[in-house]
Design a protein around this motif. Sequence first.
Motif, PDB file in Angstrom:
ATOM      1  N   ARG A 193     -45.104   4.994   4.613  1.00 52.31           N
ATOM      2  CA  ARG A 193     -44.804   5.085   3.181  1.00 52.31           C
ATOM      3  C   ARG A 193     -46.057   4.855   2.347  1.00 52.31           C
ATOM      4  NH1 ARG A 193     -40.105   1.669  -0.045  1.00 52.31           N
ATOM      5  NH2 ARG A 193     -40.454   2.620  -2.091  1.00 52.31           N
ATOM      6  N   GLU A 238     -30.477   7.312   8.918  1.00 55.74           N
ATOM      7  CA  GLU A 238     -31.080   6.399   7.948  1.00 55.74           C
ATOM      8  C   GLU A 238     -32.606   6.501   8.001  1.00 55.74           C
ATOM      9  OE1 GLU A 238     -29.393   4.933   5.695  1.00 55.74           O
ATOM     10  OE2 GLU A 238     -27.443   5.495   6.562  1.00 55.74           O
ATOM     11  N   ARG A 298     -36.486   7.344   6.836  1.00 55.11           N
ATOM     12  CA  ARG A 298     -37.220   6.913   5.646  1.00 55.11           C
ATOM     13  C   ARG A 298     -38.123   8.026   5.134  1.00 55.11           C
ATOM     14  NH1 ARG A 298     -40.202   2.026   8.363  1.00 55.11           N
ATOM     15  NH2 ARG A 298     -40.452   3.734   9.859  1.00 55.11           N
ATOM     16  N   ARG A 299     -38.582   7.866   3.925  1.00 57.89           N
ATOM     17  CA  ARG A 299     -39.579   8.777   3.363  1.00 57.89           C
ATOM     18  C   ARG A 299     -40.781   8.837   4.298  1.00 57.89           C
ATOM     19  NH1 ARG A 299     -43.032  10.668  -0.757  1.00 57.89           N
ATOM     20  NH2 ARG A 299     -44.848   9.341  -1.149  1.00 57.89           N
ATOM     21  N   ASP A 335     -40.761  10.324   7.281  1.00 58.67           N
ATOM     22  CA  ASP A 335     -40.349  10.527   8.673  1.00 58.67           C
ATOM     23  C   ASP A 335     -40.220  12.020   8.987  1.00 58.67           C
ATOM     24  OD1 ASP A 335     -40.261   7.863   9.316  1.00 58.67           O
ATOM     25  OD2 ASP A 335     -38.104   7.634   9.020  1.00 58.67           O
ATOM     26  N   SER A 341     -36.047   9.433   1.488  1.00 53.99           N
ATOM     27  CA  SER A 341     -35.237   8.804   2.524  1.00 53.99           C
ATOM     28  C   SER A 341     -33.874   9.477   2.603  1.00 53.99           C
ATOM     29  CB  SER A 341     -35.060   7.317   2.219  1.00 53.99           C
ATOM     30  OG  SER A 341     -34.251   7.156   1.072  1.00 53.99           O
TER      31      SER A 341
END
Length: 301
Positions: free
Chosen positions: A42, A237, A239-240, A242, A265
């Motif tokens: 991130r 779930e 995340r930003r 990924d 996300s």
Amino acid sequence: AMAARQALAALGQAQLIGLWQRFFERPVAQVLLTHDDLRNRRRYLNARATLNELLRLGTLPVVNENDTVSVDELKLGDNDNLAATVAALIDADVLFIATDIDGLYSADPRRDPAAVPIHDVPELTTTVLAMAGGAGSGAGTGGMHTKLEAAAKAGRVGIDTCLFNGRDADVVRALAQGRLFGTRIHAGQSREAARKYWLRHAPLEVGAIVVDEGAARALREKGASLLPGGVTTAEGEFRRGDMVQVRLRGEAGDVVLARGVSQYSASDIRRVAGRHSREIEGVLGYNYGGNVIHRDDMVLV
């Protein structure tokens, strides 16, 4: 002591940027990075976004390691490798590294009078690496060996490296005219090939972004970016930042269309799914751009 060195680094920052600003009419911006900024996905994306925005604004970012908070065991290391990391971070066209000699030689020219300059290196082989000496001069961190390490790092993402004598004013002026007096080290593959290879083979996170028929056609036929309006939901779930699959859901089951780096996300995507890009900030309270996955961060499968 570590605290004393870090305090001195903090005191020197204002003077350093003031010095840089004296040389340029355009605004100079200071960017300080740490090991954690590049290890955490991130923060890595945030650093890249900040640097790209600074470049878009026409500023000159001056990047250095944040010595005021870095500790020895988590330091980014020498400035040559830091430069290569930043080049990869912003997808630079080429990496220029200044030295105190005229590029790469067959041996250390300060010790071997028979040493000859190497102007072009098609590939960084063990033979080429053996030409590099030790620590070099005391003007900064790293010698020729670290410069070749940096060139190898840049080359892995398709970026060429140019070594030149930063103490020779004529050499620096020639660079401004598009002429290199030094050494060009070619990347082993193009930037596009390196990027596509990484996109195809990077590990996937659990979950997926599910899209509608219209988005699927835009991805397949137009090579478009994935917009929130074409998304029906996000699973998992992740995340930003990924790497995730993009799927089209039909009566016969899911069809995998692509894989790419998500700008949001899974929870954020579920909130903006089906909406126009201009609505993102109003829904989330922040905005990482209008794309869920940019086309440069995606590959069809």
